[in-house]
Design a protein around this motif. Structure first.
Motif, short mmCIF file in Angstrom:
data_model
loop_
_atom_site.label_atom_id
_atom_site.label_comp_id
_atom_site.label_asym_id
_atom_site.label_seq_id
_atom_site.Cartn_x
_atom_site.Cartn_y
_atom_site.Cartn_z
N PRO A 41 5.22 38.36 -23.04
CA PRO A 41 6.21 39.00 -23.93
C PRO A 41 6.21 40.52 -23.86
O PRO A 41 7.28 41.14 -23.84
N VAL A 42 5.03 41.14 -23.82
CA VAL A 42 4.98 42.60 -23.83
C VAL A 42 5.47 43.18 -22.50
O VAL A 42 6.06 44.26 -22.46
N ILE A 43 5.25 42.45 -21.41
CA ILE A 43 5.75 42.92 -20.12
C ILE A 43 7.28 42.89 -20.09
O ILE A 43 7.94 43.84 -19.67
N CYS A 63 -4.28 31.41 -21.25
CA CYS A 63 -3.91 31.95 -22.56
C CYS A 63 -3.62 33.44 -22.47
O CYS A 63 -2.65 33.94 -23.08
N LEU A 64 -4.42 34.17 -21.70
CA LEU A 64 -4.22 35.61 -21.56
C LEU A 64 -2.91 35.91 -20.83
O LEU A 64 -2.20 36.86 -21.17
N ILE A 65 -2.57 35.10 -19.85
CA ILE A 65 -1.31 35.28 -19.13
C ILE A 65 -0.13 35.04 -20.06
O ILE A 65 0.82 35.83 -20.12
N PRO A 103 -5.21 42.65 -19.63
CA PRO A 103 -4.03 42.55 -18.75
C PRO A 103 -2.90 43.49 -19.17
O PRO A 103 -2.14 43.96 -18.33
N THR A 104 -2.82 43.79 -20.48
CA THR A 104 -1.77 44.70 -20.95
C THR A 104 -2.00 46.12 -20.45
O THR A 104 -1.07 46.79 -20.00
N ILE A 105 -3.24 46.59 -20.52
CA ILE A 105 -3.57 47.92 -20.02
C ILE A 105 -3.36 47.98 -18.51
O ILE A 105 -2.86 48.98 -17.97
#
Length: 267
Positions: free
Chosen positions: A95-97, A88-90, A195-197
């Motif tokens: 999208p943000v990547i 789910c985190l992946i 993961p975003t940070i």
């Protein structure tokens, strides 16, 4: 760069990273409103490392679960709670990547760093947060997070690339719209930040390495430690307050700051 300047940057980054008030917006505004020199990418990376450590420590049980699940995913298995959480985190991070890479390649990310953009984003997305928080049902918990909801929250998270939007704010907004409780919407938003940070920090690190500017280790260490302490304190207070207080105080702050920024931008 003076020690006071570094402390201000670290504290502002730490406090605003996980509150729904936009850390990037505040960091962009610092040199614009105070006359301070831009802190540079090295210090940005240090601040990201500090806030990353804070959220991983606070949600250490979830992080441990997701890390164990990632190992299962690498073996092609989604047979545990941790593996499903990692998946789910992946999904939520993709999208943000993609959006971040597009903005960086096209140069649009620099074009959106104006005070007027931040002001409008503060107000508009603050109002959206208020609406979602007041109208959203409280029928789902983090344990019921689905791939479909992870993708939806991930798409909303990509909108946070607009300075002033707030990554945590927009993902909390999405969570409340999807019917998650306040605390669980915030919890999922914080887990999504990890993961975003890491991704944004890695991108900044590549730029730093490419420029050959490694900065002073003392400054890097000071910013990392102070942003860690500030972020951990802000995160703990917000999660505790959400048990009895809505997101309205943050909305009021966003709108008030947005109005001031628009006044500055257009006068």
């Amino acid at each position: 760069m003076t020690t006071l300047h570094l402390l201000i940057i670290a504290i502002v980054q730490g406090i605003t990273e996980f509150l729904p008030v936009s850390s990037s917006g505040h960091l962009i505004l610092l040199p614009s409103l105070t006359g301070m020199t831009d802190q540079g990418q090295v210090i940005d990376v240090a601040a990201h490392v500090g806030t990353l450590c804070a959220v991983m420590l606070y949600f250490r049980s979830d992080v441990k679960l997701a890390l164990g699940g990632t190992l299962r995913l690498l073996r092609g298995k989604i047979d545990t709670q941790g593996a499903f959480l990692a998946l789910c985190l992946i999904i939520a991070t993709i999208p943000v990547i993609i959006a971040g890479l597009i903005l960086k390649v096209t140069g649009l990310s620099d074009a959106m760093r104006g005070i007027a953009v931040i002001g409008w984003a503060m107000i508009i997305f603050g109002i959206v947060l208020y609406w979602a928080d007041q109208k959203g049902a409280e029928e789902k918990t983090a344990a019921s997070w689905s791939l479909k909801d992870a993708l939806k929250m991930g798409l909303w998270q990509a909108v946070a690339l607009i300075p002033g939007t707030s990554r945590s704010g927009i993902t909390i907004t999405a969570g409340r719209m999807l019917g998650y409780t306040r605390t669980d919407a915030a919890r999922l938003a914080m887990l999504m930040s990890i993961p975003t940070i890491i991704a944004s920090g890695a991108l900044l690190s590549l730029d730093v390495i490419g420029s050959g500017n490694i900065g002073a280790w003392r400054d890097i260490g000071l910013v990392a430690v102070m942003s860690f302490a500030a972020a951990l304190l802000a995160l703990a207070l917000m999660m505790r307050l959400l048990k009895s207080v809505s997101f309205t105080p943050y909305v009021i702050y966003r709108i008030a700051l947005g109005v001031v920024l628009l006044w500055i931008a257009y006068t």
